[in-house]
Design a protein around this motif. Structure first.
Motif, short mmCIF file in Angstrom:
data_model
loop_
_atom_site.label_atom_id
_atom_site.label_comp_id
_atom_site.label_asym_id
_atom_site.label_seq_id
_atom_site.Cartn_x
_atom_site.Cartn_y
_atom_site.Cartn_z
N ARG A 122 -3.39 12.30 -37.28
CA ARG A 122 -3.87 10.94 -37.03
C ARG A 122 -3.57 10.52 -35.60
O ARG A 122 -4.41 9.93 -34.92
CB ARG A 122 -3.20 9.97 -38.02
CG ARG A 122 -3.75 8.55 -37.98
CD ARG A 122 -3.05 7.66 -39.00
NE ARG A 122 -3.72 6.41 -39.15
CZ ARG A 122 -3.58 5.38 -38.31
NH1 ARG A 122 -2.80 5.49 -37.26
NH2 ARG A 122 -4.23 4.25 -38.52
N LYS A 123 -2.37 10.82 -35.12
CA LYS A 123 -1.96 10.46 -33.77
C LYS A 123 -2.82 11.16 -32.72
O LYS A 123 -3.21 10.56 -31.71
CB LYS A 123 -0.49 10.80 -33.54
CG LYS A 123 0.07 10.34 -32.19
CD LYS A 123 1.56 10.64 -32.10
CE LYS A 123 2.14 10.07 -30.81
NZ LYS A 123 1.50 10.60 -29.60
N ALA A 124 -3.12 12.44 -32.96
CA ALA A 124 -3.93 13.20 -32.01
C ALA A 124 -5.30 12.59 -31.84
O ALA A 124 -5.82 12.47 -30.72
CB ALA A 124 -4.04 14.65 -32.47
N VAL A 125 -5.90 12.17 -32.96
CA VAL A 125 -7.23 11.56 -32.92
C VAL A 125 -7.19 10.19 -32.24
O VAL A 125 -7.99 9.90 -31.34
CB VAL A 125 -7.81 11.43 -34.35
CG1 VAL A 125 -9.10 10.62 -34.33
CG2 VAL A 125 -8.06 12.81 -34.94
N VAL A 126 -6.26 9.35 -32.67
CA VAL A 126 -6.17 7.99 -32.12
C VAL A 126 -5.85 8.01 -30.63
O VAL A 126 -6.46 7.28 -29.84
CB VAL A 126 -5.11 7.17 -32.90
CG1 VAL A 126 -4.88 5.82 -32.21
CG2 VAL A 126 -5.55 6.95 -34.34
N ASP A 127 -4.90 8.85 -30.22
CA ASP A 127 -4.53 8.93 -28.81
C ASP A 127 -5.72 9.34 -27.95
O ASP A 127 -5.91 8.82 -26.85
CB ASP A 127 -3.39 9.93 -28.61
CG ASP A 127 -2.05 9.40 -29.09
OD1 ASP A 127 -1.99 8.20 -29.45
OD2 ASP A 127 -1.07 10.16 -29.11
N LEU A 128 -6.49 10.30 -28.43
CA LEU A 128 -7.66 10.77 -27.68
C LEU A 128 -8.66 9.65 -27.44
O LEU A 128 -9.08 9.41 -26.30
CB LEU A 128 -8.33 11.92 -28.44
CG LEU A 128 -9.64 12.45 -27.85
CD1 LEU A 128 -9.40 13.07 -26.48
CD2 LEU A 128 -10.27 13.47 -28.79
N TYR A 129 -9.00 8.94 -28.51
CA TYR A 129 -10.03 7.91 -28.37
C TYR A 129 -9.51 6.64 -27.70
O TYR A 129 -10.30 5.91 -27.08
CB TYR A 129 -10.67 7.62 -29.73
CG TYR A 129 -11.65 8.70 -30.11
CD1 TYR A 129 -13.00 8.58 -29.79
CD2 TYR A 129 -11.22 9.86 -30.74
CE1 TYR A 129 -13.89 9.59 -30.11
CE2 TYR A 129 -12.11 10.88 -31.06
CZ TYR A 129 -13.44 10.74 -30.74
OH TYR A 129 -14.33 11.76 -31.04
#
Length: 216
Positions: free
Chosen positions: A127-134
Protein backbone atom coordinates in the motif's frame (compact mmCIF):
# COMPACT_ATOMS: atom_id res chain seq x y z
CA UNK A 1 -55.84 -38.18 24.67
CA UNK A 2 -52.19 -38.58 25.41
CA UNK A 3 -49.70 -35.85 24.69
CA UNK A 4 -47.05 -36.61 22.05
CA UNK A 5 -43.66 -36.83 23.65
CA UNK A 6 -41.13 -34.35 22.20
CA UNK A 7 -37.84 -35.90 21.14
CA UNK A 8 -35.57 -33.15 22.39
CA UNK A 9 -32.41 -34.94 21.29
CA UNK A 10 -33.64 -35.24 17.71
CA UNK A 11 -34.77 -31.61 17.72
CA UNK A 12 -31.42 -30.48 19.09
CA UNK A 13 -29.55 -32.50 16.47
CA UNK A 14 -31.64 -30.98 13.67
CA UNK A 15 -31.02 -27.50 15.04
CA UNK A 16 -27.31 -28.24 15.33
CA UNK A 17 -27.11 -29.51 11.75
CA UNK A 18 -28.90 -26.40 10.45
CA UNK A 19 -26.62 -24.13 12.51
CA UNK A 20 -23.49 -25.89 11.28
CA UNK A 21 -24.76 -25.63 7.71
CA UNK A 22 -25.31 -21.88 8.11
CA UNK A 23 -21.86 -21.42 9.63
CA UNK A 24 -20.21 -23.43 6.86
CA UNK A 25 -22.08 -21.45 4.20
CA UNK A 26 -21.04 -18.21 5.90
CA UNK A 27 -17.40 -19.32 6.03
CA UNK A 28 -17.47 -20.36 2.38
CA UNK A 29 -18.97 -17.01 1.42
CA UNK A 30 -16.33 -15.18 3.45
CA UNK A 31 -13.57 -17.28 1.87
CA UNK A 32 -14.91 -16.65 -1.64
CA UNK A 33 -15.16 -12.90 -0.91
CA UNK A 34 -11.62 -12.89 0.46
CA UNK A 35 -10.29 -14.65 -2.64
CA UNK A 36 -12.20 -12.22 -4.85
CA UNK A 37 -10.64 -9.26 -3.03
CA UNK A 38 -7.18 -10.80 -3.35
CA UNK A 39 -7.68 -11.32 -7.08
CA UNK A 40 -8.97 -7.76 -7.50
CA UNK A 41 -5.97 -6.37 -5.62
CA UNK A 42 -3.59 -8.41 -7.74
CA UNK A 43 -5.29 -7.09 -10.87
CA UNK A 44 -5.03 -3.53 -9.57
CA UNK A 45 -1.37 -4.04 -8.69
CA UNK A 46 -0.57 -5.49 -12.13
CA UNK A 47 -2.38 -2.62 -13.84
CA UNK A 48 -0.45 -0.09 -11.74
CA UNK A 49 2.81 -1.81 -12.67
CA UNK A 50 1.99 -1.56 -16.38
CA UNK A 51 0.96 2.06 -15.88
CA UNK A 52 4.25 2.73 -14.09
CA UNK A 53 6.25 1.29 -16.98
CA UNK A 54 4.30 3.55 -19.34
CA UNK A 55 4.98 6.58 -17.13
CA UNK A 56 8.66 5.64 -16.90
CA UNK A 57 8.94 5.95 -20.70
CA UNK A 58 7.10 9.28 -20.60
CA UNK A 59 9.43 10.61 -17.92
CA UNK A 60 12.48 9.60 -19.95
CA UNK A 61 11.17 11.36 -23.07
CA UNK A 62 10.02 14.48 -21.19
CA UNK A 63 13.38 14.76 -19.45
CA UNK A 64 15.24 14.55 -22.76
CA UNK A 65 13.10 17.39 -24.18
CA UNK A 66 13.59 19.47 -21.03
CA UNK A 67 17.38 18.93 -21.18
CA UNK A 68 17.32 19.95 -24.82
CA UNK A 69 15.33 23.11 -24.02
CA UNK A 70 17.65 24.02 -21.17
CA UNK A 71 20.67 23.84 -23.49
CA UNK A 72 18.87 25.94 -26.10
CA UNK A 73 18.06 28.63 -23.54
CA UNK A 74 21.63 28.66 -22.22
CA UNK A 75 22.99 29.02 -25.75
CA UNK A 76 20.49 31.79 -26.53
CA UNK A 77 21.34 33.75 -23.38
CA UNK A 78 25.07 33.40 -24.05
CA UNK A 79 24.76 34.61 -27.64
CA UNK A 80 22.57 37.57 -26.67
CA UNK A 81 24.92 38.69 -23.90
CA UNK A 82 27.96 38.27 -26.16
CA UNK A 83 26.27 40.18 -29.01
CA UNK A 84 26.41 37.05 -31.17
CA UNK A 85 24.99 36.25 -34.59
CA UNK A 86 21.34 37.39 -34.90
CA UNK A 87 20.42 34.54 -37.25
CA UNK A 88 21.55 31.99 -34.68
CA UNK A 89 19.87 33.87 -31.83
CA UNK A 90 16.63 33.95 -33.82
CA UNK A 91 16.84 30.25 -34.69
CA UNK A 92 17.50 29.23 -31.10
CA UNK A 93 14.73 31.48 -29.83
CA UNK A 94 12.18 29.78 -32.07
CA UNK A 95 13.49 26.36 -31.05
CA UNK A 96 12.56 27.20 -27.47
CA UNK A 97 8.89 27.16 -28.50
CA UNK A 98 9.09 23.35 -28.52
CA UNK A 99 7.70 23.05 -24.99
CA UNK A 100 7.49 19.28 -24.64
CA UNK A 101 5.75 18.65 -21.32
CA UNK A 102 4.89 15.50 -19.40
CA UNK A 103 1.80 13.29 -19.33
CA UNK A 104 1.42 11.02 -16.30
CA UNK A 105 -1.16 8.27 -16.70
CA UNK A 106 -3.13 7.56 -13.50
CA UNK A 107 -6.07 5.47 -14.71
CA UNK A 108 -5.05 2.31 -12.81
CA UNK A 109 -4.58 4.21 -9.55
CA UNK A 110 -7.90 6.01 -9.97
CA UNK A 111 -9.61 2.65 -10.54
CA UNK A 112 -8.03 1.27 -7.34
CA UNK A 113 -9.11 4.25 -5.25
CA UNK A 114 -12.64 4.44 -6.65
CA UNK A 115 -13.19 0.69 -6.19
CA UNK A 116 -12.56 0.98 -2.45
CA UNK A 117 -10.13 -1.94 -2.63
CA UNK A 118 -7.26 0.12 -1.25
CA UNK A 119 -8.28 -0.78 2.32
CA UNK A 120 -7.89 -4.50 1.64
CA UNK A 121 -4.12 -4.43 1.20
CA UNK A 122 -2.77 -6.97 3.66
CA UNK A 123 0.83 -5.86 3.37
CA UNK A 124 1.54 -2.32 4.50
CA UNK A 125 4.59 -2.19 2.23
CA UNK A 126 2.48 -2.72 -0.89
CA UNK A 127 0.00 0.00 0.00
CA UNK A 128 2.82 2.40 0.91
CA UNK A 129 4.68 1.73 -2.34
CA UNK A 130 1.61 2.58 -4.40
CA UNK A 131 0.59 5.66 -2.40
CA UNK A 132 4.13 7.06 -2.26
CA UNK A 133 4.52 6.72 -6.02
CA UNK A 134 1.33 8.54 -6.89
CA UNK A 135 1.82 11.19 -4.23
CA UNK A 136 5.18 11.99 -5.81
CA UNK A 137 3.45 12.35 -9.16
CA UNK A 138 1.46 15.19 -7.57
CA UNK A 139 4.69 17.02 -6.71
CA UNK A 140 5.96 16.56 -10.27
CA UNK A 141 2.70 17.86 -11.72
CA UNK A 142 2.91 20.95 -9.52
CA UNK A 143 6.41 21.77 -10.82
CA UNK A 144 5.23 20.96 -14.35
CA UNK A 145 2.37 23.45 -14.01
CA UNK A 146 4.75 26.18 -12.80
CA UNK A 147 6.95 25.62 -15.84
CA UNK A 148 3.91 25.62 -18.11
CA UNK A 149 2.74 28.91 -16.59
CA UNK A 150 6.16 30.48 -17.16
CA UNK A 151 6.06 29.35 -20.79
CA UNK A 152 2.52 30.59 -21.45
CA UNK A 153 2.74 33.82 -19.43
CA UNK A 154 6.33 34.94 -20.10
CA UNK A 155 7.58 33.37 -23.33
CA UNK A 156 4.49 33.13 -25.57
CA UNK A 157 3.20 36.72 -25.04
CA UNK A 158 6.65 38.16 -25.79
CA UNK A 159 7.00 36.07 -28.96
CA UNK A 160 3.57 37.10 -30.21
CA UNK A 161 4.32 40.77 -29.63
CA UNK A 162 7.90 40.93 -30.89
CA UNK A 163 8.77 38.00 -33.21
CA UNK A 164 7.62 36.80 -36.62
CA UNK A 165 6.06 33.42 -35.78
CA UNK A 166 4.93 32.76 -39.37
CA UNK A 167 8.10 33.37 -41.38
CA UNK A 168 10.57 33.34 -38.45
CA UNK A 169 12.44 36.27 -39.96
CA UNK A 170 15.28 37.83 -37.99
CA UNK A 171 14.27 40.82 -35.85
CA UNK A 172 16.34 43.83 -34.78
CA UNK A 173 18.84 43.09 -32.02
CA UNK A 174 16.76 45.15 -29.61
CA UNK A 175 14.00 42.52 -29.85
CA UNK A 176 16.36 39.98 -28.29
CA UNK A 177 18.75 42.05 -26.22
CA UNK A 178 16.41 43.66 -23.71
CA UNK A 179 15.53 43.19 -20.06
CA UNK A 180 12.04 41.80 -20.66
CA UNK A 181 13.14 39.01 -22.99
CA UNK A 182 16.23 38.14 -20.94
CA UNK A 183 14.15 37.95 -17.75
CA UNK A 184 11.54 35.83 -19.49
CA UNK A 185 14.22 33.39 -20.65
CA UNK A 186 15.86 33.33 -17.21
CA UNK A 187 12.54 32.66 -15.47
CA UNK A 188 11.62 29.92 -17.90
CA UNK A 189 15.10 28.43 -17.59
CA UNK A 190 14.78 28.24 -13.80
CA UNK A 191 11.42 26.45 -14.07
CA UNK A 192 12.88 23.92 -16.54
CA UNK A 193 15.87 23.25 -14.27
CA UNK A 194 13.48 22.62 -11.36
CA UNK A 195 11.36 20.16 -13.28
CA UNK A 196 14.42 18.31 -14.60
CA UNK A 197 15.48 17.78 -11.00
CA UNK A 198 11.97 16.61 -10.10
CA UNK A 199 11.87 14.30 -13.11
CA UNK A 200 15.14 12.69 -12.02
CA UNK A 201 13.90 12.27 -8.44
CA UNK A 202 10.65 10.71 -9.62
CA UNK A 203 12.51 8.35 -11.96
CA UNK A 204 14.24 6.96 -8.87
CA UNK A 205 10.86 6.49 -7.15
CA UNK A 206 9.55 4.72 -10.24
CA UNK A 207 12.61 2.47 -10.44
CA UNK A 208 12.18 1.64 -6.76
CA UNK A 209 8.52 0.71 -7.27
CA UNK A 210 9.34 -1.51 -10.25
CA UNK A 211 12.06 -3.24 -8.21
CA UNK A 212 9.61 -3.73 -5.33
CA UNK A 213 7.00 -5.19 -7.70
CA UNK A 214 9.45 -7.65 -9.25
CA UNK A 215 10.73 -8.82 -5.86
CA UNK A 216 7.39 -9.21 -4.08
Amino acid sequence: MSKKKINWLSLFLEFFVVLVGILIAFQLTEYAESKRREQNLETHFNDIFKETEYNQRNFSYAKSIADWNLKKIDSTLTLILEKGDLNEINRLSHDILNYGGLYIRQNAYTSLVESGDMKYFKRFEERKAVVDLYEYYVWVQLIESLSSNSFSEDIIPYFKANFDLVNQTVQPRSSYDNKQYLNALATYRMSIAQKITKYADCEKIIAGFIKFYNER
